[in-house]
Design a protein around this motif. Structure first.
Motif, PDB file in Angstrom:
ATOM      1  N   LEU A 126       0.847  -1.188   0.000  1.00 38.97           N
ATOM      2  CA  LEU A 126       0.000   0.000   0.000  1.00 38.97           C
ATOM      3  C   LEU A 126       0.884   1.240   0.000  1.00 38.97           C
ATOM      4  N   LYS A 127       0.633   2.133  -0.967  1.00 37.96           N
ATOM      5  CA  LYS A 127       1.451   3.330  -1.091  1.00 37.96           C
ATOM      6  C   LYS A 127       0.579   4.543  -1.388  1.00 37.96           C
ATOM      7  N   ALA A 136      -2.791   0.218  -4.301  1.00 31.70           N
ATOM      8  CA  ALA A 136      -2.340  -1.125  -3.916  1.00 31.70           C
ATOM      9  C   ALA A 136      -1.557  -1.730  -5.074  1.00 31.70           C
ATOM     10  N   ILE A 137      -0.398  -2.291  -4.744  1.00 32.61           N
ATOM     11  CA  ILE A 137       0.454  -2.933  -5.745  1.00 32.61           C
ATOM     12  C   ILE A 137       0.557  -4.410  -5.387  1.00 32.61           C
ATOM     13  N   ASP A 138       0.149  -5.278  -6.310  1.00 36.98           N
ATOM     14  CA  ASP A 138       0.133  -6.713  -6.004  1.00 36.98           C
ATOM     15  C   ASP A 138       0.886  -7.559  -7.020  1.00 36.98           C
ATOM     16  N   ASN A 139       1.686  -6.923  -7.863  1.00 34.29           N
ATOM     17  CA  ASN A 139       2.378  -7.679  -8.918  1.00 34.29           C
ATOM     18  C   ASN A 139       3.862  -7.867  -8.647  1.00 34.29           C
ATOM     19  N   TYR A 140       4.223  -7.945  -7.360  1.00 42.37           N
ATOM     20  CA  TYR A 140       5.624  -8.170  -7.030  1.00 42.37           C
ATOM     21  C   TYR A 140       5.994  -9.628  -7.289  1.00 42.37           C
ATOM     22  N   PRO A 141       7.214  -9.865  -7.766  1.00 41.57           N
ATOM     23  CA  PRO A 141       7.658 -11.247  -7.975  1.00 41.57           C
ATOM     24  C   PRO A 141       7.944 -11.932  -6.642  1.00 41.57           C
ATOM     25  N   SER A 142       8.272 -13.202  -6.707  1.00 41.45           N
ATOM     26  CA  SER A 142       8.588 -13.955  -5.492  1.00 41.45           C
ATOM     27  C   SER A 142       9.791 -13.339  -4.777  1.00 41.45           C
ATOM     28  N   LEU A 143       9.729 -13.333  -3.450  1.00 41.82           N
ATOM     29  CA  LEU A 143      10.816 -12.769  -2.650  1.00 41.82           C
ATOM     30  C   LEU A 143      11.785 -13.835  -2.165  1.00 41.82           C
ATOM     31  N   LYS A 144      11.584 -15.068  -2.582  1.00 38.98           N
ATOM     32  CA  LYS A 144      12.442 -16.153  -2.142  1.00 38.98           C
ATOM     33  C   LYS A 144      13.896 -15.875  -2.533  1.00 38.98           C
ATOM     34  N   GLY A 145      14.786 -15.992  -1.572  1.00 33.67           N
ATOM     35  CA  GLY A 145      16.209 -15.809  -1.838  1.00 33.67           C
ATOM     36  C   GLY A 145      16.689 -14.383  -1.720  1.00 33.67           C
ATOM     37  N   ALA A 146      15.780 -13.417  -1.593  1.00 33.94           N
ATOM     38  CA  ALA A 146      16.180 -12.012  -1.477  1.00 33.94           C
ATOM     39  C   ALA A 146      16.729 -11.740  -0.079  1.00 33.94           C
ATOM     40  N   SER A 147      17.796 -10.961  -0.022  1.00 31.08           N
ATOM     41  CA  SER A 147      18.371 -10.609   1.275  1.00 31.08           C
ATOM     42  C   SER A 147      17.578  -9.470   1.895  1.00 31.08           C
ATOM     43  N   ALA A 155      11.807  -1.076  -4.167  1.00 34.35           N
ATOM     44  CA  ALA A 155      10.701  -0.111  -4.213  1.00 34.35           C
ATOM     45  C   ALA A 155       9.725  -0.302  -3.065  1.00 34.35           C
ATOM     46  N   MET A 156       9.731  -1.461  -2.428  1.00 37.90           N
ATOM     47  CA  MET A 156       8.806  -1.721  -1.329  1.00 37.90           C
ATOM     48  C   MET A 156       9.043  -0.775  -0.153  1.00 37.90           C
TER      49      MET A 156
END
Length: 230
Positions: A126-127, A136-147, A155-156
């Motif tokens: 939510l921004k 509302a932004i809901d098209n973020y890719p998977s966060l798996k493996g991100a530090s 951008a989050m």
């Protein structure tokens, strides 16, 4: 309860009067009652949340029977990360999922560690946009493996760096000056533009310039690209 909290040496029981008893394994090789007040703030928070959820679920009857195994519900939790140890933040959401698989959890958080438990399609940002409207932004890719650093500087969260405030300001001034000189350059010769700006290393900022001379040369080339694609 224990499957969510996952603490060895702590046991939960319900008394005859339907009161929650918290017991801790003592040096006498026995479980002794302990007061809720001596638990950490994070522990108290999760115990309270779980008890609230169970109280509602057990009050729902289907075919005259109350059952945790068959009851479905939506649960909203604000700031799930509050007071939790980092190790808990990483696993608390998955622990809720495993213990209560039919419950749909909607949680708010400002902590990237909570996000590490999310699967693709589960994140909603939510921004406030430039027109001061909530979007509302809901098209973020998977966060798996991100530090954690990658999440915080994405951008989050919008951070430029995870460095201390003084270092962040110095880095921001460096890029502001770089951009100003680039905009003032008629021909847009990036090599000339970048030569007018001291490097981060020359400015005494060693945190974002790489560990070796090779790393620092690569970072300088990145700055050249920034100028080229301004």
């Amino acid at each position: 309860m224990e499957s969510i909290l996952g603490s060895e040496g702590i046991r939960f029981e319900v008394s005859i009067k339907n009161k929650l008893l918290i017991k801790r394994y003592s040096s006498n090789n026995e479980y002794e009652n302990i007061s809720f007040n001596i638990l950490s703030s994070g522990y108290q928070t999760i115990v309270t949340v779980v008890c609230d959820i169970l109280d509602v679920l057990l009050g729902v009857e289907q075919d005259g029977i109350s059952s945790l195994e068959s009851t479905q519900a939506f649960v909203l939790i604000d700031e799930l990360d509050a007071h939790l140890h980092p190790s808990w933040k990483l696993k608390i959401l998955q622990s809720f999922r495993d213990a209560l698989p039919l419950i749909h959890f909607y949680v708010s958080t400002h902590d990237p560690l909570i996000l590490r438990s999310l699967n693709e399609g589960e994140l909603l940002i939510l921004k406030i946009n430039e027109e001061t409207k909530l979007i509302a932004i809901d098209n973020y890719p998977s966060l798996k493996g991100a530090s954690v650093d990658q999440l915080l500087t994405s951008a989050m969260f919008g951070l430029h760096t995870t460095q201390d405030i003084e270092t962040e300001r110095a880095i921001q001034k460096y890029y502001d000056k770089l951009e100003k000189i680039a905009n003032d350059s008629n021909k847009g010769n990036s090599s000339i533009v970048i030569d007018k700006v001291p490097s981060l290393e020359e400015l005494g900022i060693m945190s974002d310039v790489g560990l070796t001379r090779r790393d620092r040369m690569l970072m300088r080339l990145v700055d050249l690209e920034i100028v080229e694609h301004r």
